[in-house]
Design an enzyme around this catalytic site. Structure first.
Site, PDB file in Angstrom:
ATOM      1  N   ARG A  78     -49.537  30.144   6.655  1.00 37.01           N
ATOM      2  CA  ARG A  78     -50.218  31.149   6.557  1.00 37.01           C
ATOM      3  C   ARG A  78     -51.582  31.106   5.732  1.00 37.01           C
ATOM      4  O   ARG A  78     -51.749  29.912   5.249  1.00 37.01           O
ATOM      5  CB  ARG A  78     -49.668  32.242   5.268  1.00 37.01           C
ATOM      6  CG  ARG A  78     -49.010  33.179   6.062  1.00 37.01           C
ATOM      7  CD  ARG A  78     -48.001  33.955   4.761  1.00 37.01           C
ATOM      8  NE  ARG A  78     -46.531  32.672   3.938  1.00 37.01           N
ATOM      9  CZ  ARG A  78     -47.015  32.405   3.071  1.00 37.01           C
ATOM     10  NH1 ARG A  78     -48.267  32.911   2.540  1.00 37.01           N
ATOM     11  NH2 ARG A  78     -46.715  31.798   2.317  1.00 37.01           N
ATOM     12  N   TYR A 138     -50.629  32.770  13.545  1.00 39.67           N
ATOM     13  CA  TYR A 138     -49.673  32.226  13.304  1.00 39.67           C
ATOM     14  C   TYR A 138     -48.805  32.918  12.770  1.00 39.67           C
ATOM     15  O   TYR A 138     -49.142  34.071  11.782  1.00 39.67           O
ATOM     16  CB  TYR A 138     -50.199  30.953  12.439  1.00 39.67           C
ATOM     17  CG  TYR A 138     -48.874  30.797  11.195  1.00 39.67           C
ATOM     18  CD1 TYR A 138     -48.588  30.205  11.332  1.00 39.67           C
ATOM     19  CD2 TYR A 138     -48.642  31.530  10.204  1.00 39.67           C
ATOM     20  CE1 TYR A 138     -46.601  30.025  11.073  1.00 39.67           C
ATOM     21  CE2 TYR A 138     -46.978  31.925   9.619  1.00 39.67           C
ATOM     22  CZ  TYR A 138     -46.248  30.352   9.636  1.00 39.67           C
ATOM     23  OH  TYR A 138     -45.659  30.485   9.314  1.00 39.67           O
ATOM     24  N   LYS A 143     -44.733  39.533   6.188  1.00 38.68           N
ATOM     25  CA  LYS A 143     -45.736  39.541   4.183  1.00 38.68           C
ATOM     26  C   LYS A 143     -46.450  40.560   4.173  1.00 38.68           C
ATOM     27  O   LYS A 143     -46.982  40.939   3.755  1.00 38.68           O
ATOM     28  CB  LYS A 143     -46.494  38.233   4.574  1.00 38.68           C
ATOM     29  CG  LYS A 143     -45.480  37.168   4.947  1.00 38.68           C
ATOM     30  CD  LYS A 143     -44.256  36.893   4.305  1.00 38.68           C
ATOM     31  CE  LYS A 143     -43.455  35.676   4.401  1.00 38.68           C
ATOM     32  NZ  LYS A 143     -42.453  35.908   3.211  1.00 38.68           N
ATOM     33  N   HIS A 191     -39.508  39.493  -2.570  1.00 37.31           N
ATOM     34  CA  HIS A 191     -39.492  38.418  -1.157  1.00 37.31           C
ATOM     35  C   HIS A 191     -38.111  37.792  -2.189  1.00 37.31           C
ATOM     36  O   HIS A 191     -38.442  36.065  -2.922  1.00 37.31           O
ATOM     37  CB  HIS A 191     -41.008  36.840  -2.065  1.00 37.31           C
ATOM     38  CG  HIS A 191     -40.723  35.841  -1.121  1.00 37.31           C
ATOM     39  ND1 HIS A 191     -42.289  34.474  -1.327  1.00 37.31           N
ATOM     40  CD2 HIS A 191     -40.395  35.681   0.335  1.00 37.31           C
ATOM     41  CE1 HIS A 191     -41.675  33.857  -0.325  1.00 37.31           C
ATOM     42  NE2 HIS A 191     -40.960  34.801   0.966  1.00 37.31           N
ATOM     43  N   SER A 248     -41.763  30.720  -0.815  1.00 29.56           N
ATOM     44  CA  SER A 248     -42.152  29.900   1.011  1.00 29.56           C
ATOM     45  C   SER A 248     -41.184  28.577   1.249  1.00 29.56           C
ATOM     46  O   SER A 248     -42.009  27.069  -0.188  1.00 29.56           O
ATOM     47  CB  SER A 248     -43.076  30.140   1.111  1.00 29.56           C
ATOM     48  OG  SER A 248     -43.173  30.811   1.354  1.00 29.56           O
ATOM     49  N   CYS A 281     -38.173  27.473   0.571  1.00 26.32           N
ATOM     50  CA  CYS A 281     -37.285  26.212  -0.541  1.00 26.32           C
ATOM     51  C   CYS A 281     -35.851  26.764  -0.523  1.00 26.32           C
ATOM     52  O   CYS A 281     -35.793  26.490  -1.752  1.00 26.32           O
ATOM     53  CB  CYS A 281     -38.097  27.027  -2.185  1.00 26.32           C
ATOM     54  SG  CYS A 281     -39.521  26.623  -2.429  1.00 26.32           S
ATOM     55  N   ASP A 309     -35.467  36.604   3.476  1.00 23.42           N
ATOM     56  CA  ASP A 309     -36.850  36.497   2.981  1.00 23.42           C
ATOM     57  C   ASP A 309     -37.202  37.895   1.956  1.00 23.42           C
ATOM     58  O   ASP A 309     -38.065  37.202   1.101  1.00 23.42           O
ATOM     59  CB  ASP A 309     -37.442  36.625   4.234  1.00 23.42           C
ATOM     60  CG  ASP A 309     -39.388  36.004   3.770  1.00 23.42           C
ATOM     61  OD1 ASP A 309     -38.856  35.257   3.355  1.00 23.42           O
ATOM     62  OD2 ASP A 309     -40.375  36.517   4.731  1.00 23.42           O
ATOM     63  N   ARG A 316     -41.379  26.903  13.045  1.00 24.62           N
ATOM     64  CA  ARG A 316     -40.531  27.912  12.868  1.00 24.62           C
ATOM     65  C   ARG A 316     -39.338  28.813  13.903  1.00 24.62           C
ATOM     66  O   ARG A 316     -39.822  28.240  15.466  1.00 24.62           O
ATOM     67  CB  ARG A 316     -41.381  29.398  12.664  1.00 24.62           C
ATOM     68  CG  ARG A 316     -42.417  29.142  11.866  1.00 24.62           C
ATOM     69  CD  ARG A 316     -41.674  29.814   9.686  1.00 24.62           C
ATOM     70  NE  ARG A 316     -42.402  29.397   9.170  1.00 24.62           N
ATOM     71  CZ  ARG A 316     -42.110  30.288   8.116  1.00 24.62           C
ATOM     72  NH1 ARG A 316     -41.596  30.419   7.687  1.00 24.62           N
ATOM     73  NH2 ARG A 316     -43.108  29.713   7.316  1.00 24.62           N
TER      74      ARG A 316
HETATM   75  C1  OXD Z   1     -43.650  32.431   3.953  1.00 25.95           C
HETATM   76  C2  OXD Z   1     -42.411  33.252   4.791  1.00 25.95           C
HETATM   77  O1  OXD Z   1     -44.409  31.930   4.506  1.00 25.95           O
HETATM   78  O2  OXD Z   1     -40.970  33.450   5.026  1.00 25.95           O
HETATM   79  O3  OXD Z   1     -42.832  33.040   3.361  1.00 25.95           O
HETATM   80  O4  OXD Z   1     -42.949  33.330   6.313  1.00 25.95           O
HETATM   81 MN    MN Z   2     -41.043  34.339   2.915  1.00 28.39          MN
END
Ligand code: OXD
Ligand code: MN
Length: 592
Positions: A69, A197, A206, A226, A248, A250, A277, A375
């Site tokens: 991102r 992306y 998002k 989130h 993100s 984590c 998420d 991903r």
């Molecule tokens: C992020 C995702 O970047 O979930 O938070 O992809």
């Molecule tokens: Mn996320």
């Protein structure tokens, strides 16, 4: 079929701007999806993987300059700068539309514009929201078909006059200097141009479920967060649900799909994944908070995922999955750093170059096979721990809210806030070390309130106030906790084993929610007494537990100063309640 006049005229406007050769509506059928896969394989946009080993799986590489991102190119476009707040990039809507239109202009010439009607949340639920994404990327269409509920059934619900979020995307030239991710909360509109992306272009995620979603939630009185949602089934059969926010990369996906350690499995514990998420949560007539996962798939980070860290994710991605920026093996299967087993002897890396283990770049740094933010996109229902409540239009009742970050020092393994207001303060002051999901310096600590810093679609000070008000609206609000799985010793070794063992912390959290479970008060909140955490079968010396739960007053006083600095940017918009909480924390830290 579409009966909505507003959609028709908006598509016409967008087509006049982008000038696609063709417009194709996505109906949600398998037949159309299969044809699109074939077309994208023919053009090289995706590659078919080994169908014996990975049935229904495909491979994609993004452009090298387009792998995460781009927060610096992401804007909230509101009339007043104050409505975007100090933590968002801002433009006026006029400027945003003008700048992006220059890039969108003619960008779909020679391409097809796909129209994807989608529902966030179960189709037809009163809690769900509808969006329509226009895109010139088949990769986006194929991902959206996994990530959200798409097609004609959504149009049926939308009817002739329903409200929907207008999402326009074009890859354009994939040039970073001509890339913009723009949100217009006042128009319920998203414009994303110049990227391919996922986080920038799967506009349901998002952009809509969080940035536009949070602005809608503020207006309508609910929460778009989130957060993962998971259910813990106790040996008695009782299932209790928690929602947890982590920045993100984590470990939200790992926690959401947690497999209990052997001892606890034998006792009868089981985890149910509701979402990994995003959580949309509302107060119901019972005075409790209820949450749904608005998505229908996982867009998870591949590197580091293996049968030890996340066996359920590994089972989920065995079929019908799109892999992006991972390593491609010669037998057309995939690999990434941290996957099970030895690395392959050779393959093609995420950039499309020949790769073998041990390769070094010009600076003598190891060359990775998969990009660290590579991903997988996989259907929710393929997850072995998928909750049977996932399609329930009403969601699940949330007993606890957990905030967490990646902190090598400072934050203990777990603590409980003293009240909803204190919990909001704990969420608002969350901090974490930067990961590969964002551009920027790895490891740097950044404050990331409720893990929403990059995703809050309006002034974050109002967002904090909204959280405070939501607490007042609940008769039985969830209890709020903070966790840190990442605390390290002086040698930089993690103190807590993490992964499945995290269930031991969840058990304590849920005990506390039921008014059970012992705790000791500290200046920052309540921590478990050493024997209230069930550590059976886990060989952790008492000294390590002590260190995991230690609250260092001096470090926390430094933290107070850094929080005060962070709060200062909100000026007089910051709710007084949060200032009060900061002062109380300081008082508790300096007392006796
Ligand atoms: C992020 C995702 O970047 O979930 O938070 O992809
Ligand atoms: Mn996320």
């Amino acid at each position: 079929m579409n009966k909505h006049k507003g959609i028709e005229s908006w598509i016409k406007e967008c087509a006049a701007l982008c000038q696609p050769d063709k417009i194709v509506w996505i109906d949600g059928s398998e037949h159309q999806r299969d044809a699109l896969r074939i077309e994208a394989c023919t053009t090289g946009e995706i590659l078919e993987l080994n169908q014996d080993k990975l049935p229904g799986c495909y491979y994609h590489r993004t452009a090298k300059n387009d792998v995460a991102r781009t927060e610096h190119l992401t804007f909230i476009c509101s009339k007043e700068k104050d409505d975007a707040g100090p933590t968002n990039n801002w433009m006026t809507p006029e400027e945003g539309y003008r700048k992006a239109a220059e890039i969108f202009k003619g960008s779909m010439r020679g391409r097809t514009m796909y129209v994807i009607p989608f529902s966030l949340g179960p189709v037809g639920s009163v809690f769900s929201k509808i969006g329509v994404e226009l895109t010139d990327s088949i990769y986006v269409v194929l991902n959206m078909l996994i990530m959200v509920r798409c097609g004609n059934e959504v149009l049926d619900v939308l009817g002739e006059n329903g409200e929907f979020t207008r999402c326009l995307h074009s890859k354009a030239e994939l040039d970073e200097s001509r890339r913009l991710i723009l949100h217009f909360p006042e128009d319920n509109t998203i414009w994303s141009v110049g990227s391919g992306y996922g986080g920038n272009v799967l506009l349901s995620k998002k952009c809509m479920a969080l940035r536009i979603g949070s602005a809608l939630a503020y207006k309508e009185g609910w929460l778009a967060e989130h957060m993962l949602i998971l259910g813990v089934e106790a040996p008695s059969g009782r299932i209790e649900y928690v929602a947890a926010a982590f920045p993100s990369a984590c470990g939200k996906t790992n926690l959401a799909m947690l497999v209990p350690p052997e001892g606890l499995t034998r006792k009868g514990y089981r985890i149910w994944t509701v979402g990994d998420d995003i959580a949309w949560m509302r107060v119901d007539t019972d005075g409790k908070l209820w949450g749904v996962n608005p998505e229908a798939g996982f867009f998870g980070v591949a590197p580091g995922t293996n049968t030890k860290t996340n066996p359920n994710a590994m089972a989920t991605v065995r079929r019908n999955t799109i892999f992006t920026n991972v390593l491609l093996r010669e037998n057309k299967t995939v690999w990434w750093e941290g996957m099970d087993g030895d690395p392959p002897e050779s393959g093609m890396d995420w950039k499309g170059d020949d790769w073998e283990p041990g390769m070094l770049d010009a600076n003598k740094k190891p060359v990775v096979g998969a990009h660290p933010n590579a991903r997988f996109t996989a259907p929710f229902t393929q997850c072995p721990s998928a909750s049977f409540r996932w399609e329930h239009h009403h969601g699940v009742p949330i007993s606890a809210i957990i905030f967490g970050g990646r902190r090598a020092h400072l934050a203990p393994l777990v603590y409980q806030s003293y009240s909803w207001q204190h919990g909001v303060f704990v969420g608002a002051t969350m901090a974490s070390e930067r990961t590969a999901a964002q551009y920027g310096k790895l490891g740097e600590v950044r404050r990331d309130p409720m893990a929403m810093l990059p995703f809050c679609g309006y002034n974050m000070a109002e967002y904090f106030q909204h959280w405070l008000v939501m607490g007042q609206r609940m008769k039985r609000p969830p209890k709020i906790f903070h966790v840190n799985w990442f605390r390290q010793d002086e040698e930089g070794e993690y103190l807590w084993p993490g992964y499945g063992e995290n269930l031991r912390v969840l058990e304590w959290i849920l005990d506390r929610c039921r008014g059970e479970g012992e705790a000791i008060s500290t200046p920052i909140g309540s921590i478990p007494t050493p024997d209230s955490l069930d550590l059976t079968g886990l060989e952790l010396p008492p000294k390590v537990i002590e260190e995991l739960l230690r609250v260092d007053r001096q470090q926390w006083l430094d933290e107070v100063d850094s929080i005060a600095e962070f709060f200062a940017q909100f000026e007089d918009r910051l709710p007084h309640a949060l200032d009060d909480e900061l002062n109380s924390l300081k008082r508790r830290l300096t007392a006796g």
